[in-house]
Design a protein around this motif. Structure first.
Motif, mmCIF file in Angstrom:
data_model
loop_
_atom_site.group_PDB
_atom_site.id
_atom_site.type_symbol
_atom_site.label_atom_id
_atom_site.label_comp_id
_atom_site.label_asym_id
_atom_site.label_seq_id
_atom_site.Cartn_x
_atom_site.Cartn_y
_atom_site.Cartn_z
ATOM 1 N N ALA A 10 0.840 -1.205 0.000
ATOM 2 C CA ALA A 10 0.000 0.000 0.000
ATOM 3 C C ALA A 10 0.872 1.250 0.000
ATOM 4 C CB ALA A 10 -0.938 -0.008 1.209
ATOM 5 N N ALA A 11 1.978 1.225 0.742
ATOM 6 C CA ALA A 11 2.887 2.373 0.781
ATOM 7 C C ALA A 11 3.535 2.606 -0.585
ATOM 8 C CB ALA A 11 3.956 2.166 1.848
ATOM 9 N N ILE A 12 3.906 1.537 -1.270
ATOM 10 C CA ILE A 12 4.491 1.675 -2.604
ATOM 11 C C ILE A 12 3.506 2.376 -3.535
ATOM 12 C CG2 ILE A 12 5.159 0.357 -4.674
ATOM 13 C CD1 ILE A 12 6.556 -1.623 -2.743
ATOM 14 N N LEU A 13 2.262 1.928 -3.511
ATOM 15 C CA LEU A 13 1.244 2.540 -4.375
ATOM 16 C C LEU A 13 0.976 3.993 -3.974
ATOM 17 C CD1 LEU A 13 -1.255 -0.448 -4.723
ATOM 18 C CD2 LEU A 13 0.364 0.400 -6.447
ATOM 19 N N ARG A 14 0.913 4.246 -2.685
ATOM 20 C CA ARG A 14 0.637 5.595 -2.180
ATOM 21 C C ARG A 14 1.772 6.561 -2.536
ATOM 22 N NH1 ARG A 14 -0.112 4.050 2.622
ATOM 23 N NH2 ARG A 14 1.974 4.405 3.407
ATOM 24 N N ASN A 15 3.012 6.072 -2.571
ATOM 25 C CA ASN A 15 4.174 6.931 -2.811
ATOM 26 C C ASN A 15 4.534 7.083 -4.284
ATOM 27 O OD1 ASN A 15 4.530 7.427 -0.065
ATOM 28 N ND2 ASN A 15 5.743 5.565 0.198
ATOM 29 N N LEU A 16 3.785 6.441 -5.170
ATOM 30 C CA LEU A 16 4.091 6.527 -6.598
ATOM 31 C C LEU A 16 4.163 7.964 -7.125
ATOM 32 C CD1 LEU A 16 2.098 3.543 -8.132
ATOM 33 C CD2 LEU A 16 4.587 3.874 -8.178
ATOM 34 N N PRO A 17 3.185 8.834 -6.805
ATOM 35 C CA PRO A 17 3.256 10.192 -7.374
ATOM 36 C C PRO A 17 4.550 10.927 -7.010
ATOM 37 C CG PRO A 17 1.071 9.786 -6.479
ATOM 38 C CD PRO A 17 1.940 8.627 -6.047
ATOM 39 N N ALA A 18 4.968 10.801 -5.770
ATOM 40 C CA ALA A 18 6.185 11.493 -5.346
ATOM 41 C C ALA A 18 7.427 10.896 -6.005
ATOM 42 C CB ALA A 18 6.318 11.434 -3.828
ATOM 43 N N LYS A 19 7.445 9.582 -6.185
ATOM 44 C CA LYS A 19 8.624 8.921 -6.738
ATOM 45 C C LYS A 19 8.661 8.920 -8.258
ATOM 46 C CE LYS A 19 10.022 5.864 -3.084
ATOM 47 N NZ LYS A 19 10.574 4.571 -2.799
ATOM 48 N N THR A 20 7.486 8.890 -8.892
ATOM 49 C CA THR A 20 7.458 8.689 -10.342
ATOM 50 C C THR A 20 6.736 9.780 -11.115
ATOM 51 O OG1 THR A 20 5.378 7.436 -10.395
ATOM 52 C CG2 THR A 20 7.398 6.187 -9.944
ATOM 53 N N GLY A 21 5.986 10.618 -10.409
ATOM 54 C CA GLY A 21 5.212 11.648 -11.099
ATOM 55 C C GLY A 21 3.852 11.167 -11.591
ATOM 56 N N ARG A 22 3.543 9.880 -11.364
ATOM 57 C CA ARG A 22 2.245 9.327 -11.767
ATOM 58 C C ARG A 22 1.661 8.563 -10.581
ATOM 59 N NH1 ARG A 22 5.120 7.301 -16.782
ATOM 60 N NH2 ARG A 22 4.320 8.569 -18.475
ATOM 61 N N ASP A 23 0.329 8.637 -10.436
ATOM 62 C CA ASP A 23 -0.316 7.817 -9.411
ATOM 63 C C ASP A 23 -0.623 6.431 -9.986
ATOM 64 O OD1 ASP A 23 -2.629 8.070 -10.968
ATOM 65 O OD2 ASP A 23 -3.640 9.390 -9.545
ATOM 66 N N ALA A 24 -1.134 5.546 -9.153
ATOM 67 C CA ALA A 24 -1.401 4.165 -9.568
ATOM 68 C C ALA A 24 -2.390 4.101 -10.729
ATOM 69 C CB ALA A 24 -1.915 3.347 -8.380
ATOM 70 N N ASP A 25 -3.401 4.968 -10.725
ATOM 71 C CA ASP A 25 -4.375 4.962 -11.817
ATOM 72 C C ASP A 25 -3.727 5.362 -13.141
ATOM 73 O OD1 ASP A 25 -6.404 4.133 -10.123
ATOM 74 O OD2 ASP A 25 -7.144 6.168 -9.756
ATOM 75 N N ALA A 26 -2.837 6.346 -13.110
ATOM 76 C CA ALA A 26 -2.154 6.765 -14.341
ATOM 77 C C ALA A 26 -1.243 5.655 -14.856
ATOM 78 C CB ALA A 26 -1.355 8.045 -14.093
ATOM 79 N N TRP A 27 -0.539 4.982 -13.935
ATOM 80 C CA TRP A 27 0.313 3.856 -14.344
ATOM 81 C C TRP A 27 -0.544 2.731 -14.921
ATOM 82 C CZ3 TRP A 27 5.197 3.829 -15.414
ATOM 83 C CH2 TRP A 27 6.069 4.708 -14.782
ATOM 84 N N THR A 28 -1.681 2.460 -14.298
ATOM 85 C CA THR A 28 -2.575 1.407 -14.797
ATOM 86 C C THR A 28 -3.035 1.727 -16.210
ATOM 87 O OG1 THR A 28 -3.290 0.819 -12.566
ATOM 88 C CG2 THR A 28 -4.755 0.194 -14.374
ATOM 89 N N ALA A 29 -3.413 2.967 -16.451
ATOM 90 C CA ALA A 29 -3.839 3.368 -17.797
ATOM 91 C C ALA A 29 -2.709 3.188 -18.808
ATOM 92 C CB ALA A 29 -4.325 4.815 -17.781
ATOM 93 N N LEU A 30 -1.493 3.545 -18.420
ATOM 94 C CA LEU A 30 -0.335 3.393 -19.297
ATOM 95 C C LEU A 30 -0.065 1.915 -19.604
ATOM 96 C CD1 LEU A 30 2.001 4.905 -20.727
ATOM 97 C CD2 LEU A 30 3.323 4.585 -18.622
ATOM 98 N N ILE A 31 -0.158 1.082 -18.580
ATOM 99 C CA ILE A 31 0.059 -0.363 -18.747
ATOM 100 C C ILE A 31 -0.994 -0.949 -19.684
ATOM 101 C CG2 ILE A 31 -0.101 -2.570 -17.508
ATOM 102 C CD1 ILE A 31 1.235 -0.997 -15.098
ATOM 103 N N LYS A 32 -2.227 -0.583 -19.462
ATOM 104 C CA LYS A 32 -3.315 -1.108 -20.312
ATOM 105 C C LYS A 32 -3.175 -0.599 -21.748
ATOM 106 C CE LYS A 32 -6.220 -2.469 -16.691
ATOM 107 N NZ LYS A 32 -6.564 -3.815 -16.551
#
Length: 195
Positions: A10-32
């Motif tokens: 949960a922490a990895i997913l929560r910290n995505l925006p700070a570490k990568t500039g994208r939240d989990a939903d944005a990464w999911t859209a990119l993956i799909k």
């Protein structure tokens, strides 16, 4: 005490925006949009193309595509050892040894291994086929003085991989005092107390 595997994911997913500039939903859209459907292939793509770390890539792939991370920890273990149940006592013994090294040690069941961390990953128990578990150890490029049990260098294309040596284990009896010593050295090294 360390975080549980679920809390870490949960922490990895929560910290995505700070570490990568994208939240989990944005990464999911990119993956799909990329058309990825297999979590392992997706994790590799996230690491190679987007430079994500291994744990982040695996958690994000599982989040986007479903997978072992969606299961409760006991079911993750069942899935890891499905078809290779004889290896489970080896993995269970390694987990007990690793967790006995300190209250800060956490174990996380991933799709292909159990990862042991104390802030940073220091070891992994990885089933290889039906006949053995490789105990991978984060010992850097120079593990220090050898004891009677030899280490096998890990061949990797990625110099950022923490796991640098492995010990193949085919039975619980193969988990000797030397194996426990190497595990302890890897833990100490990660905690800044080793060679």
């Amino acid at each position: 005490m360390g975080k549980s595997p679920d809390e870490m994911m949960a922490a990895i997913l929560r910290n995505l925006p700070a570490k990568t500039g994208r939240d989990a939903d944005a990464w999911t859209a990119l993956i799909k949009a990329e058309g990825l459907v297999e979590p392992k292939v997706c994790a590799r793509w996230l690491k190679e193309i987007h430079g994500l770390g291994g744990a982040t890539a695996q958690v994000l792939a599982a989040h986007a595509l479903g997978g072992i991370h969606d299961l409760p920890p006991a079911q993750r273990l069942d899935k890891l050892y499905d078809g290779r149940e004889a290896l489970r006592p080896i993995g269970d013994r390694l987990t007990i040894l690793a967790q006995g090294l300190g209250a800060e040690v956490t174990s996380t069941v991933l799709s292909t291994m159990i990862s042991f961390s104390a802030g940073l990953k220091f070891a992994e128990a990885k089933p290889v086929g039906k006949g053995r578990i490789d105990l991978g150890l984060a010992l850097g490029r120079d593990p220090g003085p050898m004891i009677s049990l030899p280490l096998i260098p890990v061949k990797t294309a990625d110099a950022r991989d923490r796991i640098t040596y492995r010990i193949p284990l085919t039975s619980v009896d193969a988990i000797t005092g030397d194996v426990a010593d190497w595990l302890s050295r890897a833990h100490a090294r990660t905690r800044g107390r080793g060679p």
